[in-house]
Each structure stands twice: as structure tokens, then as C-alpha cells.
Design a protein around this motif. Structure first.
Motif, short mmCIF file in Angstrom:
data_model
loop_
_atom_site.label_atom_id
_atom_site.label_comp_id
_atom_site.label_asym_id
_atom_site.label_seq_id
_atom_site.Cartn_x
_atom_site.Cartn_y
_atom_site.Cartn_z
N ASP A 352 -12.97 -11.42 -11.20
CA ASP A 352 -12.53 -11.62 -12.58
C ASP A 352 -11.05 -11.27 -12.67
N SER A 367 -15.67 -8.03 -9.98
CA SER A 367 -16.32 -9.34 -10.04
C SER A 367 -16.86 -9.57 -11.45
N PRO A 368 -17.10 -10.83 -11.84
CA PRO A 368 -17.64 -11.10 -13.17
C PRO A 368 -19.06 -10.54 -13.32
N ASP A 369 -19.45 -10.24 -14.53
CA ASP A 369 -20.82 -9.80 -14.78
C ASP A 369 -21.81 -10.85 -14.26
#
Length: 406
Positions: A352, A367-369
Motif C-alpha cells: 500500500d 500491505s493492503p488489508d
């Protein structure tokens, strides 16, 4: 209070910390550098106060005496601190050690025997232990080896495709390095994710001036990029990393270079420094911003090698749950982190951009959810790891030691 004095003795320096292993905090931090030069430098930090001294320090014996004198003059008082052990970083443990060990004469002999496998490190580590034993004789001294985490690599990872008799006779195998950091960071990543370490398939990238990658399955190392020496693997500040060994034969035969010349070239004049003239990635980034094509290419080479190892280790692990960056570059360089995962979305690896900021000081998921692979930044703390390993070998009722006179 029960503390561990952690000593990392280099060829011309001594790094040290007084650590409370239970609380996970450093009570005091210091550095003695330029030992043996006309003007040495001591920095001692404790309780928000920094004390500096500049004076000649002839050798490590005098350096460690000065270290203890700084505690007497500035604090904290070592008797009140209740030192239960002295933990020493040792780079090479060879095939002998897969964990920390209380120092005795046999251990000293082993470290001496292993000096040819780590000629820049083990002699200095040994000197620090010997002087430490003389100055703090009533406290257990514990050796913690950089190679220990990789001692039990699978045979297929540890063994080179070299004549077996030659390899056995001269102890040629993959030893790895930075193991204390890889072990600490992989365990910390599981904690941050709230996952059981035994269930995780991880890659850890320890990126500093020296750099290494590890594949960790269920908390155990199954591969690592550094090999017989810390030269193999990733592109580093001054080291080549992976290179065809026939380059050495070519340079000896056609450039008239000696073994020592080639050793110096590969270890001290290559990597980022060889490609750009600078081994500091901050300066390389500035050169890229100024339009330097050589610096741009160097950065591409650096990150491409990272992607190559990430992909390879994902295959070795049979999948990936977590990718963690650590050490000076890994913790502070958002550009390198982004470049390292570029194009790896097919493995479930994404970052992210809003989370991928420079200078991440606390364990952070970037990192993204919901991403299939968690990407993290976890600051390493080798001193705390050494302190905790040293304390684990010392009986709880062990008394605090006092420096020997002189």
C-alpha cells in the motif's frame, strides 16, 4: 533489575548495550570507534543523556576498561543494574553451534579454530570475549553466533555441489550470516500478525550495507542467501553478491590480479560502490534524481536481485504468508521496498503506497488489508536478541558481577 551487557567487538570498534531482557529495553547504549588510532571516539547514552570522549585508545583491552569507566562516571551503576550475564556477538560458529553457549576454554578454542572462516570478524569477537572475561570474571559470558540460526539448514540448502571430500576436509558449506536478526525478526513478524510462528512461511530481507535473505518455515530457517562467507547472495554496499566464480579465474589469468586483489575487489570495491562510486543508498537515490544513468542501473540491479530471491524462496517454501523488511535500508527506504515487490502481484505480494513511508520505527504492516501475503517492516534488534539468548542460559539466582580492578 537483572540486565545483560551486550558486547559486539569489531576490528577497530566496540558496540555495547546494557539491556533489560525482560522489559525488552536498552538501559544504556554506547560505541567506541577508531581503536588503535591517534584519536578514538566514545559515545555513551543513558537516560536521555549523551556523553562523548575523544582520546587515544590503544587496543580492545583499554577500550573495554574505558567502557566500564563510562558506566562509573555517567551511569547506570553496574552493581545496581544487576548484570546476570555478558552476551557477545560472534559471527562464525561453523558446524559446532546451533544456539548460544556459555563461554569456557573449549568454546574459546572453537572460536579461534573458526577464525579462517571469518577472518575479519572472529578474531575481533574473540578479543572482546577474552578481555571481557578478564574484566568481568564473576559473570557468565555467553557467545551468540550469527550462523546459529542456519546451522540446521536442510542438507540440500547447506551443501554445495563440490567434491564431497574437499568440502568435508575444508568445511565448505553454506553457513549464512545475520542469523540473530533473521531469527528475531521472523518471530516478531508472527507476533505482529497475531499468527502462530509454527504455521508461517516467511521471507525476511535484512538490508543494510551487508544484506541477506532468508526463507523461514515454521520458525526454522530452510534457506539463506549468504553462503560460505557473507559475500554470496544479494547486491550489497561494497560486495558483489552472486557472481560467476570463473570471474576470479579470469581476473587472475588475464588481469594479473592476486587472490588478495580479487578478495578486496569482490568484498570492498563492488556492489553499489563498484557500480556508482557510493555505497550509501541515500546518495545513490540522489544520483538517480540528478539523472545519473549508472546509479539508475545500479538501483535496478539491486532490486532485481531482491525480486529474484523473493520468487525463488516462495518456490522453496511452497507458498508465502509473510515478507518482512528489516535493517537500515529495509526499515528506512520506501523506494527499495517498492522496487523489491514490483511485478510480484502474481504471488499475492503488494504494498500500500500510503503505508510504505520512509523511516518506519515500529513494526508495521505495509500491505493492503486482506492481501494474500502480509508485507511488513520490522525493525531488527540484535542486541535485545543476544541479551535474551544470554539470559536464557543463566540461572535466575545468578548474582550480579562487578568489574575486576584495573
Amino acid at each position: 533489575m537483572s540486565t545483560v551487557l551486550v558486547i559486539n567487538s569489531g576490528s577497530s570498534s566496540i558496540k555495547y548495550q546494557l539491556v533489560d531482557p525482560g522489559a525488552g529495553t536498552a538501559v544504556a547504549v554506547g560505541l567506541i570507534e577508531r581503536i588503535g588510532e591517534s584519536q578514538s571516539h566514545i559515545v555513551h547514552r543513558t537516560d536521555g543523556h549523551t556523553e562523548e570522549r575523544r582520546l587515544p585508545i590503544a587496543d580492545h583491552g583499554e577500550g573495554l576498561r574505558r567502557l566500564l569507566a563510562m558506566f562509573d562516571a555517567v551511569g547506570p551503576d553496574l552493581t545496581a543494574a544487576g548484570i546476570c550475564a555478558v552476551g557477545h556477538r560472534v559471527v562464525m560458529g561453523g558446524r559446532h553451534y546451533d544456539g548460544p553457549v556459555v563461554v569456557d576454554q573449549e568454546v574459546l578454542d572453537r572460536i579461534t579454530e573458526l577464525c579462517p572462516l571469518a577472518p575479519l570478524h572472529n578474531p575481533a569477537n574473540l578479543k572482546g570475549i577474552q578481555v571481557g572475561l578478564a574484566l568481568l570474571p564473576d559473570v557468565p559470558h555467553v557467545a551468540v553466533f550469527d550462523t546459529a540460526f542456519f546451522r540446521n539448514l536442510p542438507a540440500a540448502a547447506a551443501t554445495y555441489a563440490l567434491d564431497r571430500e574437499v568440502a568435508e576436509k575444508y568445511a565448505v558449506r553454506r553457513y549464512g550470516a545475520h542469523g540473530t536478526s533473521h531469527q528475531y525478526v521472523s518471530a516478531k513478524a508472527a507476533e505482529v500478525l497475531g499468527r502462530d510462528l509454527a504455521d508461517l512461511r516467511q521471507i525476511v530481507l535484512h538490508l543494510g550495507n551487508g544484506a541477506s535473505a532468508s526463507a523461514v518455515a515454521g520458525g526454522a530457517a530452510v534457506d539463506t542467501s549468504m553462503g560460505f562467507t557473507p559475500l554470496e547472495g544479494l547486491v550489497m554496499g561494497t560486495r558483489t553478491g552472486d557472481i560467476d566464480p570463473a570471474v576470479a579465474f579470469h581476473l587472475e589469468r588475464n588481469a594479473g590480479m592476486s587472490v588478495d586483489d580479487i578478495d578486496t575487489l569482490f568484498n570492498k570495491r563492488s556492489g553499489l560502490k563498484g557500480l556508482t562510486g557510493e555505497n550509501d543508498l541515500r546518495l545513490v537515490h540522489k544520483m538517480v534524481a540528478d539523472g545519473d544513468d549508472a546509479a539508475r542501473l545500479a538501483l535496478e540491479i539491486y532490486t532485481r536481485r531482491l525480486r529474484k530471491y523473493i520468487g525463488g524462496y516462495a518456490a522453496v517454501l511452497g507458498g508465502l504468508d509473510a515478507l518482512t523488511f528489516t535493517a537500515g535500508v529495509g526499515e528506512n527506504d520506501a523506494t527499495v521496498r517498492a522496487g523489491a515487490v514490483e511485478g510480484l502481484e502474481f504471488l499475492g505480494i503488494r504494498i500500500d503506497p500510503d503505508r510504505n513511508t520512509d523511516r518506519i520505527k515500529e513494526p508495521t504492516v505495509i500491505s493492503p488489508d486482506g492481501a494474500p501475503v502480509a508485507v511488513l517492516v520490522v525493525p531488527t534488534n540484535e542486541e535485545l536478541a543476544i541479551a535474551q539468548q544470554a539470559a536464557s542460559l543463566v540461572p535466575a539466582e545468578a548474582g550480579a558481577g562487578r568489574p575486576a580492578a584495573g
